[in-house]
Design an enzyme around this catalytic site. Structure first.
Site, PDB file in Angstrom:
ATOM      1  N   ASN A   9       0.875  -1.181   0.000  1.00 17.20           N
ATOM      2  CA  ASN A   9       0.000   0.000   0.000  1.00 17.20           C
ATOM      3  C   ASN A   9       0.908   1.226   0.000  1.00 17.20           C
ATOM      4  OD1 ASN A   9      -1.786   2.048   0.557  1.00 17.20           O
ATOM      5  ND2 ASN A   9      -2.336   1.306   2.618  1.00 17.20           N
ATOM      6  N   LYS A  11       0.143   4.250  -0.311  1.00 13.25           N
ATOM      7  CA  LYS A  11      -0.498   5.438   0.278  1.00 13.25           C
ATOM      8  C   LYS A  11      -0.264   6.662  -0.615  1.00 13.25           C
ATOM      9  CE  LYS A  11      -0.173   3.219   4.736  1.00 13.25           C
ATOM     10  NZ  LYS A  11      -0.098   3.324   6.178  1.00 13.25           N
ATOM     11  N   HIS A  95      -9.447   0.981   4.888  1.00  9.17           N
ATOM     12  CA  HIS A  95      -8.179   1.196   5.582  1.00  9.17           C
ATOM     13  C   HIS A  95      -8.414   2.131   6.767  1.00  9.17           C
ATOM     14  CE1 HIS A  95      -4.130   2.511   6.481  1.00  9.17           C
ATOM     15  NE2 HIS A  95      -3.724   1.399   5.895  1.00  9.17           N
ATOM     16  N   GLU A  97      -6.872   4.553   7.858  1.00 14.70           N
ATOM     17  CA  GLU A  97      -6.699   5.984   7.552  1.00 14.70           C
ATOM     18  C   GLU A  97      -7.952   6.543   6.875  1.00 14.70           C
ATOM     19  OE1 GLU A  97      -2.931   5.531   5.569  1.00 14.70           O
ATOM     20  OE2 GLU A  97      -2.059   4.958   7.497  1.00 14.70           O
ATOM     21  N   GLU A 167      -5.285  -5.048  10.630  1.00 21.98           N
ATOM     22  CA  GLU A 167      -4.279  -4.001  10.816  1.00 21.98           C
ATOM     23  C   GLU A 167      -4.553  -3.236  12.107  1.00 21.98           C
ATOM     24  OE1 GLU A 167      -2.314  -2.841   6.875  1.00 21.98           O
ATOM     25  OE2 GLU A 167      -4.106  -1.625   7.056  1.00 21.98           O
ATOM     26  N   GLY A 173       2.525   2.253  10.744  1.00 22.20           N
ATOM     27  CA  GLY A 173       3.454   3.372  10.577  1.00 22.20           C
ATOM     28  C   GLY A 173       4.182   3.775  11.852  1.00 22.20           C
ATOM     29  N   SER A 213       3.561  -2.140  10.345  1.00 24.72           N
ATOM     30  CA  SER A 213       5.018  -2.206  10.550  1.00 24.72           C
ATOM     31  C   SER A 213       5.633  -3.556  10.179  1.00 24.72           C
ATOM     32  CB  SER A 213       5.369  -1.814  11.987  1.00 24.72           C
ATOM     33  OG  SER A 213       4.932  -0.490  12.253  1.00 24.72           O
TER      34      SER A 213
HETATM   35  P1  PGA Z   1       2.915   0.271   7.643  1.00 23.35           P
HETATM   36  O1  PGA Z   1       1.446   0.469   7.035  1.00 23.35           O
HETATM   37  O2  PGA Z   1       3.467  -1.008   7.049  1.00 23.35           O
HETATM   38  O3  PGA Z   1       3.693   1.481   7.181  1.00 23.35           O
HETATM   39  O4  PGA Z   1       2.771   0.182   9.116  1.00 23.35           O
HETATM   40  C1  PGA Z   1       0.578  -0.610   6.854  1.00 23.35           C
HETATM   41  C2  PGA Z   1      -0.728  -0.158   6.268  1.00 23.35           C
HETATM   42  O5  PGA Z   1      -1.211   0.916   6.646  1.00 23.35           O
HETATM   43  O6  PGA Z   1      -1.307  -0.836   5.398  1.00 23.35           O
END
Ligand code: PGA
Length: 252
Positions: A9, A11, A95, A97, A167, A173, A213
């Site tokens: 992803n 983003k 997601h 976010e 997640e 992140g 992560s």
């Molecule tokens: P990350 O994000 O690997 O940077 O923690 C995962 C995600 O949001 O899909």
């Protein structure tokens, strides 16, 4: 046995030239891997270019989000049909976010999911608890609500086109991944819930990705958990080398 599925992803990262460089490097690094489903999810502006590049390779492409109409006066939105048009076979929905910053609710996501499935696009449907919810022992009730409300009205046959991505929001992140035990516990809970709602066959076959992560250093241990069937990777998917290492860790 479920084929591992690893998605990147990206983003809101990568201009077209950078996206092309990343996907070209990735194509070279993973060209021999057939045992893992590999997906990249670039931002909308790079989908067409990346879609041209992955033609005939073992890499599939997904959108990061989409709307629940084919076309019309919906300024700023993108339809599933538009994603398919530029080469996507997948989209991410729900997601954290999107839930957190763009107010996407369980019932809105349910409407989107139902519509998207009618278009033939496959969906990575994200669920996960916040740190506060985990600390208050609400993880299972949050996952239960997100899955029951999100998948409401679907038939067991619809689940063939869905992957669940667990997640935990506190791991996204932050550099702080769930431990393999925490991931396994949540994944087993999700699988059992799918079994209860949609039957044993669906539970046995649905891939459940972990996200939050994921790095080359923790991928092997996480994927070795019984109910972890792949990853949704953010930060570590922005470099071809680290993403390829994560994919290779998933080769059975
Ligand atoms: P990350 O994000 O690997 O940077 O923690 C995962 C995600 O949001 O899909």
């Amino acid at each position: 046995m479920i084929k591992p599925i690893v998605a990147g992803n990206w983003k809101m990262n990568k201009k077209v030239s950078e996206a092309l460089e990343l996907v070209r490097n990735l194509i070279t690094l993973v060209k021999d891997i057939t045992q893992v489903t590999i997906i990249v999810c670039p931002p909308f502006t790079s989908l067409y270019a990346v879609g041209q590049e992955i033609k005939g390779t073992n890499i599939e492409m997904g959108g990061q989000n989409c709307y629940l109409k084919e076309s019309g006066a919906f300024t700023g939105e993108i339809s599933p049909q538009m994603l398919i048009d530029v080469g996507c076979t997948w989209t991410i929905l729900g997601h954290s976010e999107r839930r957190q910053y763009f107010n996407e609710t369980d019932s809105f996501l349910n409407q989107k999911l139902k519509y998207v499935l009618t278009t033939g696009l496959k969906v990575m449907f994200c669920v996960g608890e916040t740190l506060e919810e985990r600390e208050e022992n609400l993880t299972e009730s949050v996952l239960r609500r997100q899955i029951i409300e999100g998948l409401r009205g679907l038939q067991p046959s619809d689940l063939k086109n869905i992957v669940i991505a667990y997640e935990p929001v506190w791991a996204i992140g932050t550099g702080k991944n769930a431990t393999p035990e925490q991931a396994q516990e949540a994944h087993a809970f999700i699988r059992a819930l799918i079994g209860k709602e949609f039957g044993e066959e669906s539970a046995k076959n649905i891939p459940i990705q972990y996200g939050g992560s994921v790095k080359p250093e923790n991928a092997k241990e996480l994927i070795s958990q019984e109910d972890v069937n792949g990853f949704l990777v953010g930060g570590a998917s922005l470099k071809a080398d680290s993403f390829a290492q994560i994919i290779k860790a998933c080769v059975p």
